[in-house]
Design a protein around this motif. Structure first.
Motif, PDB file in Angstrom:
ATOM      1  N   SER A  71       0.943  -1.340   0.053  1.00 54.35           N
ATOM      2  CA  SER A  71      -0.033  -0.236  -0.081  1.00 54.35           C
ATOM      3  C   SER A  71       0.662   1.156  -0.134  1.00 54.35           C
ATOM      4  CB  SER A  71      -0.837  -0.025   1.588  1.00 54.35           C
ATOM      5  OG  SER A  71      -2.071  -0.505   0.976  1.00 54.35           O
ATOM      6  N   GLN A  72       2.165   1.104   0.020  1.00 56.02           N
ATOM      7  CA  GLN A  72       3.015   2.363   0.170  1.00 56.02           C
ATOM      8  C   GLN A  72       1.918   3.594   0.948  1.00 56.02           C
ATOM      9  OE1 GLN A  72       5.726   2.982  -2.598  1.00 56.02           O
ATOM     10  NE2 GLN A  72       4.625   1.591  -4.149  1.00 56.02           N
ATOM     11  N   ASN A  73       1.616   2.997   2.385  1.00 60.23           N
ATOM     12  CA  ASN A  73       1.397   4.791   3.109  1.00 60.23           C
ATOM     13  C   ASN A  73       1.736   5.051   3.828  1.00 60.23           C
ATOM     14  OD1 ASN A  73       1.176   1.762   4.009  1.00 60.23           O
ATOM     15  ND2 ASN A  73       0.254   2.738   5.470  1.00 60.23           N
ATOM     16  N   TRP A  74       3.368   5.375   4.192  1.00 62.48           N
ATOM     17  CA  TRP A  74       3.293   5.734   5.067  1.00 62.48           C
ATOM     18  C   TRP A  74       3.388   7.491   5.010  1.00 62.48           C
ATOM     19  CZ3 TRP A  74       4.996   1.043   2.381  1.00 62.48           C
ATOM     20  CH2 TRP A  74       6.138   1.395   1.494  1.00 62.48           C
ATOM     21  N   ASP A  75       3.673   7.794   3.663  1.00 58.87           N
ATOM     22  CA  ASP A  75       3.723   9.140   3.412  1.00 58.87           C
ATOM     23  C   ASP A  75       2.029  10.044   3.474  1.00 58.87           C
ATOM     24  OD1 ASP A  75       6.354   9.282   2.272  1.00 58.87           O
ATOM     25  OD2 ASP A  75       5.895   9.108   0.637  1.00 58.87           O
ATOM     26  N   ASP A  76       1.203   8.963   3.867  1.00 64.84           N
ATOM     27  CA  ASP A  76      -0.292   9.087   3.880  1.00 64.84           C
ATOM     28  C   ASP A  76      -0.065  10.073   4.985  1.00 64.84           C
ATOM     29  OD1 ASP A  76      -3.157   9.546   5.087  1.00 64.84           O
ATOM     30  OD2 ASP A  76      -3.058   7.910   3.572  1.00 64.84           O
ATOM     31  N   PRO A  77      -1.085  11.391   6.037  1.00 63.20           N
ATOM     32  CA  PRO A  77      -1.033  12.507   7.206  1.00 63.20           C
ATOM     33  C   PRO A  77      -1.267  11.322   8.342  1.00 63.20           C
ATOM     34  CG  PRO A  77      -1.673  13.337   4.912  1.00 63.20           C
ATOM     35  CD  PRO A  77      -1.871  11.808   4.660  1.00 63.20           C
ATOM     36  N   ALA A  78      -2.095   9.435   7.978  1.00 65.20           N
ATOM     37  CA  ALA A  78      -2.698   9.259   8.555  1.00 65.20           C
ATOM     38  C   ALA A  78      -1.999   8.681   9.443  1.00 65.20           C
ATOM     39  CB  ALA A  78      -4.045   8.499   8.655  1.00 65.20           C
ATOM     40  N   TYR A  79      -0.764   8.365   8.572  1.00 59.45           N
ATOM     41  CA  TYR A  79       0.301   6.917   8.938  1.00 59.45           C
ATOM     42  C   TYR A  79       1.310   7.144  10.223  1.00 59.45           C
ATOM     43  CZ  TYR A  79       4.253   3.504   8.447  1.00 59.45           C
ATOM     44  OH  TYR A  79       5.355   2.706   8.808  1.00 59.45           O
ATOM     45  N   ALA A  80       1.759   8.341  10.549  1.00 57.42           N
ATOM     46  CA  ALA A  80       2.324   8.341  11.574  1.00 57.42           C
ATOM     47  C   ALA A  80       1.514   7.684  12.842  1.00 57.42           C
ATOM     48  CB  ALA A  80       2.666  10.284  11.759  1.00 57.42           C
ATOM     49  N   ALA A  81       0.098   7.920  13.622  1.00 56.32           N
ATOM     50  CA  ALA A  81      -0.293   8.296  14.822  1.00 56.32           C
ATOM     51  C   ALA A  81      -0.413   6.158  14.491  1.00 56.32           C
ATOM     52  CB  ALA A  81      -1.730   8.216  14.122  1.00 56.32           C
ATOM     53  N   ARG A 101       0.885   3.399  16.764  1.00 56.67           N
ATOM     54  CA  ARG A 101       0.147   2.552  17.651  1.00 56.67           C
ATOM     55  C   ARG A 101       0.301   0.634  17.840  1.00 56.67           C
ATOM     56  NH1 ARG A 101      -6.446   3.844  16.117  1.00 56.67           N
ATOM     57  NH2 ARG A 101      -6.919   2.360  17.556  1.00 56.67           N
ATOM     58  N   VAL A 102       0.831   0.758  16.242  1.00 59.52           N
ATOM     59  CA  VAL A 102       1.461  -0.535  15.990  1.00 59.52           C
ATOM     60  C   VAL A 102       2.557  -0.941  16.789  1.00 59.52           C
ATOM     61  CG1 VAL A 102       2.682  -1.662  14.104  1.00 59.52           C
ATOM     62  CG2 VAL A 102       0.083  -0.512  13.298  1.00 59.52           C
ATOM     63  N   VAL A 103       3.394   0.253  16.841  1.00 57.38           N
ATOM     64  CA  VAL A 103       4.203  -0.611  17.823  1.00 57.38           C
ATOM     65  C   VAL A 103       4.256  -0.844  19.227  1.00 57.38           C
ATOM     66  CG1 VAL A 103       6.403   0.494  18.488  1.00 57.38           C
ATOM     67  CG2 VAL A 103       6.037   0.831  16.193  1.00 57.38           C
ATOM     68  N   ALA A 104       3.456  -0.070  19.178  1.00 58.54           N
ATOM     69  CA  ALA A 104       3.342  -0.232  20.944  1.00 58.54           C
ATOM     70  C   ALA A 104       2.156  -1.592  21.319  1.00 58.54           C
ATOM     71  CB  ALA A 104       2.212   1.117  21.467  1.00 58.54           C
ATOM     72  N   ASN A 105       1.659  -2.088  19.842  1.00 56.94           N
ATOM     73  CA  ASN A 105       0.713  -3.014  19.714  1.00 56.94           C
ATOM     74  C   ASN A 105       1.116  -4.035  20.045  1.00 56.94           C
ATOM     75  OD1 ASN A 105      -2.040  -4.046  20.749  1.00 56.94           O
ATOM     76  ND2 ASN A 105      -2.140  -4.731  18.784  1.00 56.94           N
ATOM     77  N   LEU A 106       2.821  -4.280  19.874  1.00 58.74           N
ATOM     78  CA  LEU A 106       3.624  -5.686  19.158  1.00 58.74           C
ATOM     79  C   LEU A 106       3.966  -5.604  20.651  1.00 58.74           C
ATOM     80  CD1 LEU A 106       5.735  -3.941  15.753  1.00 58.74           C
ATOM     81  CD2 LEU A 106       3.959  -6.085  16.378  1.00 58.74           C
ATOM     82  N   SER A 107       4.137  -4.981  21.363  1.00 55.78           N
ATOM     83  CA  SER A 107       4.366  -5.335  22.662  1.00 55.78           C
ATOM     84  C   SER A 107       3.863  -5.435  24.017  1.00 55.78           C
ATOM     85  CB  SER A 107       5.656  -3.827  23.110  1.00 55.78           C
ATOM     86  OG  SER A 107       7.370  -4.153  22.598  1.00 55.78           O
ATOM     87  N   GLN A 108       2.071  -5.253  23.399  1.00 58.81           N
ATOM     88  CA  GLN A 108       1.151  -5.408  24.613  1.00 58.81           C
ATOM     89  C   GLN A 108       1.499  -6.720  25.374  1.00 58.81           C
ATOM     90  OE1 GLN A 108      -1.156  -5.322  27.204  1.00 58.81           O
ATOM     91  NE2 GLN A 108      -1.648  -3.661  25.772  1.00 58.81           N
ATOM     92  N   ALA A 109       1.888  -6.929  26.502  1.00 57.72           N
ATOM     93  CA  ALA A 109       1.137  -8.092  27.102  1.00 57.72           C
ATOM     94  C   ALA A 109       0.419  -9.153  26.720  1.00 57.72           C
ATOM     95  CB  ALA A 109       1.772  -8.861  28.494  1.00 57.72           C
ATOM     96  N   ASP A 110      -0.685  -8.333  27.627  1.00 58.47           N
ATOM     97  CA  ASP A 110      -2.444  -9.049  27.145  1.00 58.47           C
ATOM     98  C   ASP A 110      -2.907  -8.899  25.742  1.00 58.47           C
ATOM     99  OD1 ASP A 110      -5.002  -8.518  27.299  1.00 58.47           O
ATOM    100  OD2 ASP A 110      -5.113  -7.458  29.866  1.00 58.47           O
TER     101      ASP A 110
END
Length: 587
Positions: free
Chosen positions: A507-517, A521-530
């Motif tokens: 999707s090459q979506n990393w320049d989309d304004p919505a991507y940073a947020a 969230r993705v990075v934080a969820n990868l470490s979610q233990a629950d």
């Protein structure tokens, strides 16, 4: 999976990944079967034979059955039992410590390469190192890069660049700390940057398999990888065939996973078979020990399956129609289509009904997808509000809604609007070159013409398809695709499809304004233990990606297959979403 990853078969037939089923072979000893199994495919070659570059579900299952062993693997069993992780090269499924940041595996005795030399910890470490050479070893999974405790450079890439780099700044020291070997060369330890409770699922991937450094030929390793399984490559020529013969240095007592199989004497893969010739060979049982690596053409489905999707009597014992682990979709190249109203307009204009009818109806094609996570994922799935849950969505396309969005785009994105509505320019849609995709293209062209959008199809030879569309410089505006989770956690879906570092970021979506947020969230969820909280967040991120229309979903797919009457042992292997190729034998 579910073992999913990208699927070429989905691309070929636009609906699913390879799958077969039938009875189980039991009680046979290694070498009990004679004869030859012949696989047929329209592809000119394998997408990749190199284990570190192999990321197509069907192909991982095939090579993992015959040529490539890994530290762990999925059990060879039908139903849910096949999703159990079992030891392969390792003596167990790994020992975790340090809050699941350290994983240790010990190799079995007697495991060797095809020349009889012992497989060591260093060979596995070297194999993993190749995945970091992303300029040479392309298209493969990137879990090692994302998980191993190696620093990231300023641009987000790893500071370690793989074994081929001659750059003095190449961070080999960090790699050597991230993977360590015992003094006896039997035990390998992976040190991870975050807790990964299911890391032993990651090690089922061929990319975590051994490669002898002395035999590595870089990108040319694709032509003849060294075997660790019960077969080895005798010959391989694109547009012709691959021939496997028995690996005489493979030891059954070192490989309980594959040992009790009735292996054929020889395995042949014939490439470049015309679609109709391939189908008729199986329909008429002309070659009774043939197996198709591709889906039946939609025009031939009615000869095998009734309106309810059940095989007719003639094919009842050698055909199947089942849900596979895949979601099929159109990847939207956000870098090129950087206007949300245009992406939304394409979604609402799509003639889903026409495409489903082409593929034999819902009983054969599957159910309307509302995102990229399939309902069978349980904790990770929640309805996104799209497809049948969307009051504006219509199976035949909502032309009025789409036109309203195009009017909005005309004022918000005038340059892109002008391009996509210009008959001389328009959109470019990438798809594998197959009869079914060509038939589908006519439906797409007619549907988008209703809202003034021109679409031109770029048909790519099937075996080269993903190598082209995963190259950002070659990908069009839209690309046909399919994906299933690499195991039963959407951590193998959302990051893989929608982050720049993922293994399948079409999707090459990393320049989309919505991507940073989104990325945060993705990075934080990868470490979610629950696990429950993690699943809810993956479901929410799936909805988020749909709201941004980074993909246009197609179906939660089904797959149909047929095989020769003298083939036994076929069953649908759930974790791989394919046939358990290693269980096939000739009757």
């Amino acid at each position: 999976m579910l073992k999913g990853k990208k699927t070429l078969k989905v691309a070929l037939a636009a609906i699913a990944a390879t799958t077969l089923a039938s009875g189980l072979l039991t009680g046979c000893s290694a070498g009990a079967s004679a004869g030859t199994i012949t696989y047929l495919t329209v592809q000119d070659s394998w997408t990749h034979a190199d284990p570190q570059r192999n990321y197509t579900g069907r192909d991982i299952a095939w090579f993992g059955s015959y040529l490539n062993r890994t530290l762990t693997a999925y059990d060879r069993a039908p139903g849910a039992a096949g999703s159990a992780v079992v030891p392969d090269l390792a003596t167990d499924t790994g020992k975790a410590s340090n809050d699941n940041k350290t994983w240790t595996f010990t190799l079995r005795d007697g495991v060797t390469f095809e020349d009889g030399s012992a497989i060591t910890c260093e060979d596995i470490k070297y194999g993993v190192s190749r995945t970091f050479a992303t300029d040479v070893i392309t298209d493969g999974p990137t879990y090692a890069i994302g998980m191993l405790d190696i620093p990231s450079a300023a641009d987000g890439s790893s500071t370690y660049k793989g074994p081929y780099s001659t750059d003095a700044a190449n961070d080999t020291a960090s790699f050597d700390k991230a993977i360590t070997c015992s003094a006896d060369h039997k035990t390998i330890t992976f040190n991870l940057k975050r807790s990964v409770g299911d890391f032993n699922y990651t090690t089922t991937y061929l990319s975590f398999g051994p490669v002898p450094k002395a035999k590595d030929t870089g990108d040319q390793y694709d032509l003849k990888p060294v075997s660790t399984g019960p077969y080895k490559i005798k010959s391989y020529k694109a547009k012709d065939q691959m021939v496997l013969v028995r690996n005489t240095n493979w030891k059954a007592d070192s490989d309980p996973l594959r040992a009790k199989r009735a292996f054929p004497d020889k395995i042949v893969v014939k490439f470049g078979v015309a679609s109709e010739v391939l189908d008729q060979t199986l329909l008429t049982d002309k070659n009774k020990t043939a197996v198709s690596l591709d889906s039946l053409q939609p025009t031939n489905l009615t000869a095998v399956f009734g309106a309810d999707g059940k095989p007719v009597k003639k094919y009842a014992d050698r055909a199947i129609n089942v849900y596979d682990p895949y979601v099929t979709y159109t990847a939207v190249n956000v870098k090129k289509l950087n206007c949300l109203p245009i992406r939304q307009a394409i979604y609402y204009a799509k003639d889903f009904k026409g495409l489903i009818t082409l593929l034999g109806g819902q009983a054969l094609a599957g159910d309307p997808a509302d995102g990229v996570i399939k309902p069978l994922m349980g904790l990770d799935y929640a309805k996104t509000g799209f497809a049948s849950e969307d009051k504006d969505w219509k199976p035949e396309g909502n032309v009025d809604k789409a036109k309203t969005l195009m009017d909005q785009a005309k004022s918000e994105c005038p340059a892109l609007y002008a391009r996509v509505t210009d008959p001389k320019q328009g959109l470019v849609y990438d798809a594998p070159d197959s009869p079914s995709n060509k038939n589908a293209s006519a439906i797409w062209i007619a549907a988008l013409a209703r809202i003034g959008v021109t679409v031109k199809f770029n048909f790519i030879e099937a075996g080269k398809y993903y190598a082209v569309v995963l190259d950002a410089t070659k990908q069009g505006d839209l690309s046909r695709a399919g994906w299933a989770p690499d195991w039963a956690n959407a951590s193998t879906v959302i990051p893989e499809l929608f982050t720049k570092e993922g293994g399948f970021p079409m999707s090459q979506n990393w320049d989309d304004p919505a991507y940073a947020a989104f990325k945060q969230r993705v990075v934080a969820n990868l470490s979610q233990a629950d696990r429950k909280k993690q699943g809810a967040e993956w479901a929410a991120l799936n909805t988020y990606a749909m709201q941004q229309m980074w993909v246009i979903p197609n179906v939660f797919s089904k797959t149909q297959e047929i095989w020769g009457s003298k083939i036994g042992g076929a069953f649908f292997w759930e974790p791989q979403g394919s046939l358990s190729f290693g269980d096939l034998y000739t009757k």
